[in-house]
Write an enzyme that holds these catalytic residues in place. Structure first.
Site, PDB file in Angstrom:
ATOM      1  N   LYS A  43      39.664 -11.895 -85.013  1.00 16.40           N
ATOM      2  CA  LYS A  43      39.324 -10.524 -84.602  1.00 16.40           C
ATOM      3  C   LYS A  43      38.425  -9.897 -85.661  1.00 16.40           C
ATOM      4  CE  LYS A  43      43.225  -8.927 -81.777  1.00 16.40           C
ATOM      5  NZ  LYS A  43      44.267  -7.891 -81.696  1.00 16.40           N
TER       6      LYS A  43
ATOM      7  N   SER B 114      44.484   2.289 -80.531  1.00 22.72           N
ATOM      8  CA  SER B 114      43.558   2.256 -81.675  1.00 22.72           C
ATOM      9  C   SER B 114      42.123   2.128 -81.175  1.00 22.72           C
ATOM     10  CB  SER B 114      43.873   1.078 -82.587  1.00 22.72           C
ATOM     11  OG  SER B 114      45.173   1.179 -83.100  1.00 22.72           O
TER      12      SER B 114
HETATM   13  P1  ADP Z   1      48.349  -5.457 -81.142  1.00 22.81           P
HETATM   14  O1  ADP Z   1      46.929  -5.854 -81.409  1.00 22.81           O
HETATM   15  O2  ADP Z   1      49.371  -6.420 -81.642  1.00 22.81           O
HETATM   16  O3  ADP Z   1      48.648  -4.988 -79.732  1.00 22.81           O
HETATM   17  P2  ADP Z   1      48.400  -2.701 -81.922  1.00 22.81           P
HETATM   18  O4  ADP Z   1      48.137  -2.213 -83.301  1.00 22.81           O
HETATM   19  O5  ADP Z   1      47.417  -2.332 -80.871  1.00 22.81           O
HETATM   20  O6  ADP Z   1      48.551  -4.239 -82.121  1.00 22.81           O
HETATM   21  O7  ADP Z   1      49.836  -2.268 -81.442  1.00 22.81           O
HETATM   22  C1  ADP Z   1      51.003  -2.643 -82.129  1.00 22.81           C
HETATM   23  C2  ADP Z   1      52.214  -2.327 -81.273  1.00 22.81           C
HETATM   24  O8  ADP Z   1      52.275  -0.927 -81.047  1.00 22.81           O
HETATM   25  C3  ADP Z   1      52.217  -2.945 -79.875  1.00 22.81           C
HETATM   26  O9  ADP Z   1      53.549  -3.272 -79.547  1.00 22.81           O
HETATM   27  C4  ADP Z   1      51.711  -1.843 -78.982  1.00 22.81           C
HETATM   28  O10 ADP Z   1      52.184  -1.979 -77.659  1.00 22.81           O
HETATM   29  C5  ADP Z   1      52.340  -0.642 -79.669  1.00 22.81           C
HETATM   30  N1  ADP Z   1      51.583   0.586 -79.414  1.00 22.81           N
HETATM   31  C6  ADP Z   1      50.259   0.784 -79.560  1.00 22.81           C
HETATM   32  N2  ADP Z   1      49.920   2.046 -79.216  1.00 22.81           N
HETATM   33  C7  ADP Z   1      51.080   2.658 -78.828  1.00 22.81           C
HETATM   34  C8  ADP Z   1      51.394   3.953 -78.316  1.00 22.81           C
HETATM   35  N3  ADP Z   1      50.455   4.855 -78.130  1.00 22.81           N
HETATM   36  N4  ADP Z   1      52.690   4.213 -78.030  1.00 22.81           N
HETATM   37  C9  ADP Z   1      53.626   3.270 -78.210  1.00 22.81           C
HETATM   38  N5  ADP Z   1      53.399   2.026 -78.659  1.00 22.81           N
HETATM   39  C10 ADP Z   1      52.143   1.716 -78.965  1.00 22.81           C
END
Ligand code: ADP
Length: 166
Positions: free
Chosen positions: A41, A131
C-alpha cells in the site's frame, strides 16, 4: 491479563477509530493499536508518523492509560501471538465491511483458535467516516475538523502542503 489488538492502517486515525479505541479499551486490560506497515500500500503517512499521530491522540485522552501503539508488518495472527493477545478488535461500519471482515476473522480463528475477533458496530455519527474520505477532503483543502481529532488536523494539512511543494 486480557490483551486486545486493534489493527488497521490508521492513515490517518479518525474520530471513528478513536470511538472504537475508547469503547474497546474498556473490554480488555491492555489494548494494543497495531499500525499496519504494508509495503504494497502507498500510505499518506509512514508507519512511524501514523504511530506518532495515534500516540498524540491517546495521550490527550487521559482515560486511555492502558493503550499502547505499535507498528507491525506481516501476519496479524503472528503479531497477536507475539503480543500474547487473545482478542482482535475490528469496527463494522456497514454491511459492505461485514463480508470481508467475517472471512478474515474466521481465517484468523482457524490459524489460532485461542484468538477471537470482536466487532464493534460503529457509532452512527461516524458510520460514513473513513481515512480515505478524510484524505480526499484534505487534499482539496476542505474542512476535516469534524472527522479527525483536533490535535492532528494541522498535521494532515501540513502533509499535503509538503507533498505539493516537492
Ligand atoms: P484497514 O485498512 O485495516 O481497514 P482502517 O484504518 O481503515 O484499516 O480501519 C481499521 C479498523 O477500524 C477497521 O476495523 C475498520 O472497519 C474500523 N473503522 C474505520 N473507520 C471506522 C469508523 N468510522 N467507525 C468505526 N470503525 C471504523
Amino acid at each position: 491479563m486480557k490483551i486486545g489488538i486493534y489493527p488497521g492502517s490508521f492513515d490517518p486515525i479518525t474520530r471513528g477509530h478513536l470511538d472504537i479505541i475508547v469503547r474497546a479499551s474498556g473490554l480488555v486490560d491492555k489494548l494494543i493499536i497495531g499500525v499496519l506497515q504494508n509495503s504494497a500500500k502507498k500510505p499518506l503517512f509512514t508507519a512511524e508518523e501514523r504511530v506518532e499521530l495515534i500516540e498524540r491522540v491517546v495521550k490527550e485522552n487521559t482515560n486511555l492509560t492502558s493503550v499502547q501503539v505499535i507498528a507491525f508488518e506481516g501476519l496479524l495472527i503472528e503479531f497477536a501471538r507475539q503480543q500474547q493477545a487473545s482478542i482482535i478488535v475490528r469496527g463494522l461500519r456497514a454491511i459492505t465491511d461485514f463480508e470481508y471482515e467475517l472471512q478474515i476473522a474466521q481465517m484468523n480463528h482457524k490459524l489460532d483458535s485461542k484468538v477471537d475477533t470482536v466487532f464493534f458496530t460503529t457509532s452512527v455519527e461516524y458510520s460514513y467516516l473513513s481515512s480515505s474520505a478524510v484524505k480526499e477532503i484534505a487534499s482539496y483543502g476542505g474542512d476535516i475538523s469534524q472527522f479527525v481529532p483536533d490535535c492532528l488536523i494541522k498535521s494532515v494539512y501540513d502533509k499535503y502542503n509538503s507533498i505539493r511543494s516537492v
